[in-house]
Motif scaffolding. Structure first.
Motif, PDB file in Angstrom:
ATOM      1  N   MET A  91       0.838  -1.195   0.000  1.00 49.29           N
ATOM      2  CA  MET A  91       0.000   0.000   0.000  1.00 49.29           C
ATOM      3  C   MET A  91       0.877   1.250   0.000  1.00 49.29           C
ATOM      4  O   MET A  91       1.856   1.322   0.732  1.00 49.29           O
ATOM      5  N   GLY A  92       0.505   2.235  -0.813  1.00 44.72           N
ATOM      6  CA  GLY A  92       1.231   3.489  -0.842  1.00 44.72           C
ATOM      7  C   GLY A  92       0.758   4.434   0.252  1.00 44.72           C
ATOM      8  O   GLY A  92      -0.443   4.644   0.424  1.00 44.72           O
ATOM      9  N   PHE A  93       1.694   4.988   1.011  1.00 42.08           N
ATOM     10  CA  PHE A  93       1.406   5.970   2.063  1.00 42.08           C
ATOM     11  C   PHE A  93       2.033   7.305   1.665  1.00 42.08           C
ATOM     12  O   PHE A  93       3.242   7.371   1.429  1.00 42.08           O
ATOM     13  N   ALA A  94       1.233   8.348   1.601  1.00 44.43           N
ATOM     14  CA  ALA A  94       1.717   9.664   1.186  1.00 44.43           C
ATOM     15  C   ALA A  94       2.031  10.524   2.401  1.00 44.43           C
ATOM     16  O   ALA A  94       1.215  10.626   3.321  1.00 44.43           O
ATOM     17  N   THR A  95       3.186  11.168   2.386  1.00 45.48           N
ATOM     18  CA  THR A  95       3.551  12.099   3.456  1.00 45.48           C
ATOM     19  C   THR A  95       3.382  13.542   2.978  1.00 45.48           C
ATOM     20  O   THR A  95       4.104  14.437   3.414  1.00 45.48           O
ATOM     21  N   TYR A  96       2.430  13.747   2.100  1.00 49.42           N
ATOM     22  CA  TYR A  96       2.113  15.081   1.598  1.00 49.42           C
ATOM     23  C   TYR A  96       0.607  15.180   1.419  1.00 49.42           C
ATOM     24  O   TYR A  96      -0.106  14.168   1.435  1.00 49.42           O
ATOM     25  N   GLY A  97       0.127  16.380   1.247  1.00 47.48           N
ATOM     26  CA  GLY A  97      -1.292  16.593   0.992  1.00 47.48           C
ATOM     27  C   GLY A  97      -1.490  17.333  -0.312  1.00 47.48           C
ATOM     28  O   GLY A  97      -0.562  17.967  -0.833  1.00 47.48           O
ATOM     29  N   ARG A  98      -2.701  17.253  -0.838  1.00 49.41           N
ATOM     30  CA  ARG A  98      -3.082  18.013  -2.031  1.00 49.41           C
ATOM     31  C   ARG A  98      -3.995  19.155  -1.594  1.00 49.41           C
ATOM     32  O   ARG A  98      -4.989  18.945  -0.891  1.00 49.41           O
ATOM     33  N   SER A  99      -3.650  20.358  -2.021  1.00 51.39           N
ATOM     34  CA  SER A  99      -4.359  21.559  -1.564  1.00 51.39           C
ATOM     35  C   SER A  99      -5.027  22.279  -2.725  1.00 51.39           C
ATOM     36  O   SER A  99      -4.501  22.308  -3.843  1.00 51.39           O
ATOM     37  N   PHE A 100      -6.188  22.858  -2.438  1.00 51.73           N
ATOM     38  CA  PHE A 100      -7.003  23.494  -3.468  1.00 51.73           C
ATOM     39  C   PHE A 100      -7.490  24.860  -3.010  1.00 51.73           C
ATOM     40  O   PHE A 100      -7.502  25.163  -1.809  1.00 51.73           O
ATOM     41  N   ILE A 101      -7.930  25.665  -3.973  1.00 45.78           N
ATOM     42  CA  ILE A 101      -8.544  26.952  -3.676  1.00 45.78           C
ATOM     43  C   ILE A 101     -10.053  26.811  -3.843  1.00 45.78           C
ATOM     44  O   ILE A 101     -10.542  26.460  -4.927  1.00 45.78           O
ATOM     45  N   LEU A 102     -10.791  27.071  -2.773  1.00 50.74           N
ATOM     46  CA  LEU A 102     -12.244  26.993  -2.811  1.00 50.74           C
ATOM     47  C   LEU A 102     -12.820  28.225  -3.512  1.00 50.74           C
ATOM     48  O   LEU A 102     -12.250  29.314  -3.461  1.00 50.74           O
ATOM     49  N   THR A 103     -13.966  28.037  -4.137  1.00 54.89           N
ATOM     50  CA  THR A 103     -14.575  29.135  -4.898  1.00 54.89           C
ATOM     51  C   THR A 103     -15.938  29.549  -4.358  1.00 54.89           C
ATOM     52  O   THR A 103     -16.643  30.324  -4.991  1.00 54.89           O
ATOM     53  N   SER A 104     -16.328  29.032  -3.197  1.00 49.39           N
ATOM     54  CA  SER A 104     -17.606  29.407  -2.606  1.00 49.39           C
ATOM     55  C   SER A 104     -17.477  29.338  -1.088  1.00 49.39           C
ATOM     56  O   SER A 104     -16.412  29.024  -0.555  1.00 49.39           O
ATOM     57  N   GLN A 106     -18.843  27.138   0.690  1.00 48.43           N
ATOM     58  CA  GLN A 106     -18.782  25.733   1.079  1.00 48.43           C
ATOM     59  C   GLN A 106     -17.338  25.336   1.339  1.00 48.43           C
ATOM     60  O   GLN A 106     -16.424  25.770   0.622  1.00 48.43           O
ATOM     61  N   ASN A 107     -17.121  24.499   2.336  1.00 42.83           N
ATOM     62  CA  ASN A 107     -15.739  24.128   2.641  1.00 42.83           C
ATOM     63  C   ASN A 107     -15.559  22.659   3.022  1.00 42.83           C
ATOM     64  O   ASN A 107     -14.476  22.258   3.446  1.00 42.83           O
ATOM     65  N   GLY A 108     -16.586  21.849   2.858  1.00 42.41           N
ATOM     66  CA  GLY A 108     -16.471  20.429   3.148  1.00 42.41           C
ATOM     67  C   GLY A 108     -15.975  19.646   1.953  1.00 42.41           C
ATOM     68  O   GLY A 108     -15.610  20.208   0.911  1.00 42.41           O
ATOM     69  N   VAL A 109     -15.954  18.330   2.089  1.00 47.10           N
ATOM     70  CA  VAL A 109     -15.585  17.481   0.960  1.00 47.10           C
ATOM     71  C   VAL A 109     -16.607  17.671  -0.148  1.00 47.10           C
ATOM     72  O   VAL A 109     -17.813  17.630   0.084  1.00 47.10           O
ATOM     73  N   GLY A 110     -16.134  17.911  -1.359  1.00 45.44           N
ATOM     74  CA  GLY A 110     -17.027  18.155  -2.483  1.00 45.44           C
ATOM     75  C   GLY A 110     -17.300  19.618  -2.731  1.00 45.44           C
ATOM     76  O   GLY A 110     -18.046  19.963  -3.657  1.00 45.44           O
ATOM     77  N   ALA A 111     -16.701  20.503  -1.943  1.00 44.98           N
ATOM     78  CA  ALA A 111     -16.878  21.942  -2.156  1.00 44.98           C
ATOM     79  C   ALA A 111     -16.249  22.346  -3.486  1.00 44.98           C
ATOM     80  O   ALA A 111     -15.221  21.783  -3.889  1.00 44.98           O
ATOM     81  N   PRO A 112     -16.833  23.317  -4.188  1.00 46.86           N
ATOM     82  CA  PRO A 112     -16.262  23.756  -5.474  1.00 46.86           C
ATOM     83  C   PRO A 112     -14.835  24.284  -5.313  1.00 46.86           C
ATOM     84  O   PRO A 112     -14.534  25.023  -4.381  1.00 46.86           O
ATOM     85  N   ALA A 113     -13.967  23.888  -6.221  1.00 51.44           N
ATOM     86  CA  ALA A 113     -12.571  24.342  -6.227  1.00 51.44           C
ATOM     87  C   ALA A 113     -12.129  24.484  -7.678  1.00 51.44           C
ATOM     88  O   ALA A 113     -12.497  23.665  -8.528  1.00 51.44           O
ATOM     89  N   ASN A 114     -11.330  25.506  -7.944  1.00 56.41           N
ATOM     90  CA  ASN A 114     -10.972  25.736  -9.341  1.00 56.41           C
ATOM     91  C   ASN A 114      -9.480  25.720  -9.625  1.00 56.41           C
ATOM     92  O   ASN A 114      -9.054  25.930 -10.753  1.00 56.41           O
ATOM     93  N   ASN A 115      -8.657  25.474  -8.599  1.00 52.53           N
ATOM     94  CA  ASN A 115      -7.216  25.455  -8.862  1.00 52.53           C
ATOM     95  C   ASN A 115      -6.490  24.868  -7.665  1.00 52.53           C
ATOM     96  O   ASN A 115      -7.055  24.733  -6.585  1.00 52.53           O
TER      97      ASN A 115
END
Length: 312
Positions: A91-104, A106-115
């Motif tokens: 199993m692959g374990f990541a020691t990093y996260g993926r970050s996004f810019i929200l566009t509304s 909303q801030n939960g999982v599934g919130a709109p993000a454009n970059n």
């Protein structure tokens, strides 16, 4: 046995994306020759989805309809059901996260993000924050838990980051052990808090935790067998006693990450694979490399495979 007579270990780092797997690998055939198969169970989601999602969830989200295959559980089970022996799958374990810019708002999982979000202060890569950079971020942010996927995320202003922490690592390790998979590999050592200066959890907190849980978790089962029989596996019993007071130390030398905590312990059939990042990346098929999300660039000592001991 001399070094020239020693049997080498053959591994491959492969895609976790169903569509890539189907067109890239003859799984029963390659499984005959590979000792371990490292499945890249991270980078399942990018901002191109148009929403904020965790890039390395253990399970699919309850309300997922189009992304039910984009998770660790599905990827590993799919490789197994297509003919790969469970004991060869890492199993692959990541020691990093993926970050996004929200566009509304909303801030939960599934919130709109454009970059992707702005680069971290040290890694300087859009949308990729190392674990130690995330530790800086969450000091003033809000950390939440995704119950159905067993992973955390954090928000601050319009920035949203999905990552793994000690808790999610432990849950994934328990899953790995319950399903009898072969072990784990980390991407990447240099994205963990290697100096121990940011997270307050010591040096290499994620990797050390993974290593200890995998080894101790496997040995606990052996200790139970020893208690029942009273006359076998003495070497494992001694190893358990030594591990209880031993800290995992990682040393970087000539492009390798070397684990030194077992230097004075003899454990039957224990293997720790030391893998240069370049050779692991080269093992991915051309079709897979062209179609899968690109993991972060890493230094030569950045990959580590951990295989728990198995009694003969």
């Amino acid at each position: 046995m001399s070094n020239k007579d020693a049997r080498l270990i053959l591994t491959a780092t492969v895609s976790a994306q169903k569509e890539v797997i189907e067109r890239s690998y003859n799984i029963p055939e390659i499984s005959k020759y590979l000792d371990f198969i490292s499945v890249k169970t991270f980078d399942f989601h990018t901002f191109k989805d148009g929403i904020a999602r965790h890039h390395s969830p253990l399970y699919s989200a309850v309300h997922d309809e189009e992304n039910i295959n984009s998770n660790t559980d599905f990827a590993l089970q799919y490789w197994r059901f297509q003919g790969a022996p469970a004991e060869k799958l890492l199993m692959g374990f990541a020691t990093y996260g993926r970050s996004f810019i929200l566009t509304s708002s909303q801030n939960g999982v599934g919130a709109p993000a454009n970059n992707f979000a702005s680069p971290g202060p040290y890694t300087q890569e859009m949308g990729l924050w190392s674990y130690f950079e995330i530790c800086l971020f969450i000091r003033g942010g809000i950390v939440q838990w995704i119950e159905d996927q067993n992973v955390p995320f954090s928000i601050k202003g319009s920035d949203w980051v999905g990552f793994d922490n000690l808790r999610s690592f432990e849950i994934k390790i328990k899953y790995l052990q319950e399903h009898s998979f072969g072990g784990a590999f980390v991407w990447a050592l240099d994205l963990d808090d290697f100096s121990g200066s940011f997270c307050g959890q010591g040096n290499y907190p994620l990797v050390n935790n993974l290593k200890k849980l995998l080894i101790l978790g496997e040995l606990i089962g052996v200790e139970y067998l020893y208690q029942q029989t009273g006359n076998i596996l003495q070497d494992y019993k001694l190893a358990i006693e030594e591990l209880e007071t031993t800290e995992v130390v990682i040393e970087e030398d000539e492009g390798y990450a070397e684990l030194e905590e077992f230097q004075d312990i003899t454990i039957p059939t224990f293997d720790t694979e030391r893998t240069p990042a370049a050779s692991s990346q080269a093992s991915v098929s051309a079709a897979s490399a062209a179609s899968s999300p690109t993991p972060p660039a890493t230094s030569p000592m950045s990959l580590l495979s951990v295989v728990p001991p198995s009694p003969e």
